[in-house]
Motif scaffolding. Sequence first.
Motif, PDB file in Angstrom:
ATOM      1  N   VAL A   1      -4.517 -65.132 -42.216  1.00  0.00           N
ATOM      2  CA  VAL A   1      -4.899 -63.752 -42.502  1.00  0.00           C
ATOM      3  C   VAL A   1      -4.899 -63.574 -44.011  1.00  0.00           C
ATOM      4  O   VAL A   1      -3.838 -63.677 -44.643  1.00  0.00           O
TER       5      VAL A   1
ATOM      6  N   ARG B   1     -10.502 -54.925 -43.870  1.00  0.00           N
ATOM      7  CA  ARG B   1      -9.596 -56.042 -43.605  1.00  0.00           C
ATOM      8  C   ARG B   1      -9.447 -56.085 -42.099  1.00  0.00           C
ATOM      9  O   ARG B   1      -8.860 -55.180 -41.504  1.00  0.00           O
TER      10      ARG B   1
ATOM     11  N   ILE C   1     -11.897 -60.332 -44.910  1.00  0.00           N
ATOM     12  CA  ILE C   1     -11.993 -59.150 -45.752  1.00  0.00           C
ATOM     13  C   ILE C   1     -13.451 -59.037 -46.150  1.00  0.00           C
ATOM     14  O   ILE C   1     -14.002 -59.956 -46.773  1.00  0.00           O
TER      15      ILE C   1
ATOM     16  N   SER D   1     -14.106 -51.414 -48.000  1.00  0.00           N
ATOM     17  CA  SER D   1     -13.522 -52.701 -47.624  1.00  0.00           C
ATOM     18  C   SER D   1     -13.073 -52.636 -46.176  1.00  0.00           C
ATOM     19  O   SER D   1     -12.645 -51.582 -45.703  1.00  0.00           O
TER      20      SER D   1
ATOM     21  N   THR E   1     -10.199 -53.499 -37.406  1.00  0.00           N
ATOM     22  CA  THR E   1      -9.457 -53.491 -38.653  1.00  0.00           C
ATOM     23  C   THR E   1      -7.961 -53.605 -38.387  1.00  0.00           C
ATOM     24  O   THR E   1      -7.492 -53.446 -37.263  1.00  0.00           O
ATOM     25  N   ARG E   2      -7.217 -53.856 -39.448  1.00  0.00           N
ATOM     26  CA  ARG E   2      -5.763 -53.948 -39.324  1.00  0.00           C
ATOM     27  C   ARG E   2      -5.158 -52.626 -38.866  1.00  0.00           C
ATOM     28  O   ARG E   2      -4.055 -52.602 -38.330  1.00  0.00           O
TER      29      ARG E   2
ATOM     30  N   ARG F   1     -16.479 -56.601 -47.958  1.00  0.00           N
ATOM     31  CA  ARG F   1     -16.642 -55.498 -48.910  1.00  0.00           C
ATOM     32  C   ARG F   1     -18.114 -55.329 -49.240  1.00  0.00           C
ATOM     33  O   ARG F   1     -18.840 -56.310 -49.426  1.00  0.00           O
TER      34      ARG F   1
ATOM     35  N   LEU G   1      -4.782 -52.280 -52.044  1.00  0.00           N
ATOM     36  CA  LEU G   1      -3.923 -52.894 -51.037  1.00  0.00           C
ATOM     37  C   LEU G   1      -2.773 -51.974 -50.629  1.00  0.00           C
ATOM     38  O   LEU G   1      -2.136 -52.183 -49.606  1.00  0.00           O
TER      39      LEU G   1
ATOM     40  N   ALA H   1      -9.812 -63.941 -39.266  1.00  0.00           N
ATOM     41  CA  ALA H   1      -9.438 -62.774 -40.061  1.00  0.00           C
ATOM     42  C   ALA H   1     -10.260 -62.770 -41.345  1.00  0.00           C
ATOM     43  O   ALA H   1     -10.418 -63.804 -42.000  1.00  0.00           O
TER      44      ALA H   1
END
Length: 203
Positions: free
Chosen positions: A200, A30, A176, A28, A47-48, A178, A116, A174
């Motif tokens: 986000v 993010r 996500i 993944s 990425t974050r 996968r 998460l 923003a």
Amino acid sequence: MASLKTALAMAFVFAIVPALAQNAPVASARATIETVSADGASLGVKTRAGEERTIRVSPKTRFALVIPATLADVKPGSFVGVAAMPGEGSELKAMEVHIFPEAMRGTGEGHRPFDLGPGSSMTNGNITARVDATSGPKLTVTYKGGEQAIVVDPSTPIVTLAPGAQTDLKPGAAIIARGPKQDDGSIDAAFILVGKDGLVPPM
């Protein structure tokens, strides 16, 4: 017919994860989009965690928009997904709540580990009870084979989902993403969730 196809595509977004896990390493990302290739087939993202990654998009990639919702939308009868951490006793403490459109009721139903945070879980099910308190509502989320009591803090992010498209992939958005992870660290995206209007995605 178009709405049915859209619902099926969005359901595929969430149902594909277990299938992918059986065939290839799944990763993944993010992240925030920094660049989009001229043909739209490649995204340069950060990425974050601050890592530079490449996300590859194909005709098989599915898209969904993540849209803000409110705690008032979280009510008995809604089918939701809740990412949570262990709370007091047997209760869970919500990290985020996403409300599925009615056409996606039943998607990913169940309770499972999530990525998460350490110890996090994802519960997809029907809200069968809501008890309000000053600290926030306590939800009973029921799924086939069980139920979870989940406390939702007033500051918990609440979102819902809507159909998305490849045209939503723009610098600054923003996401996500996968899908299968390649040897060079890139991800062949099976699905991409896109935050609408700068949101986000909290999942």
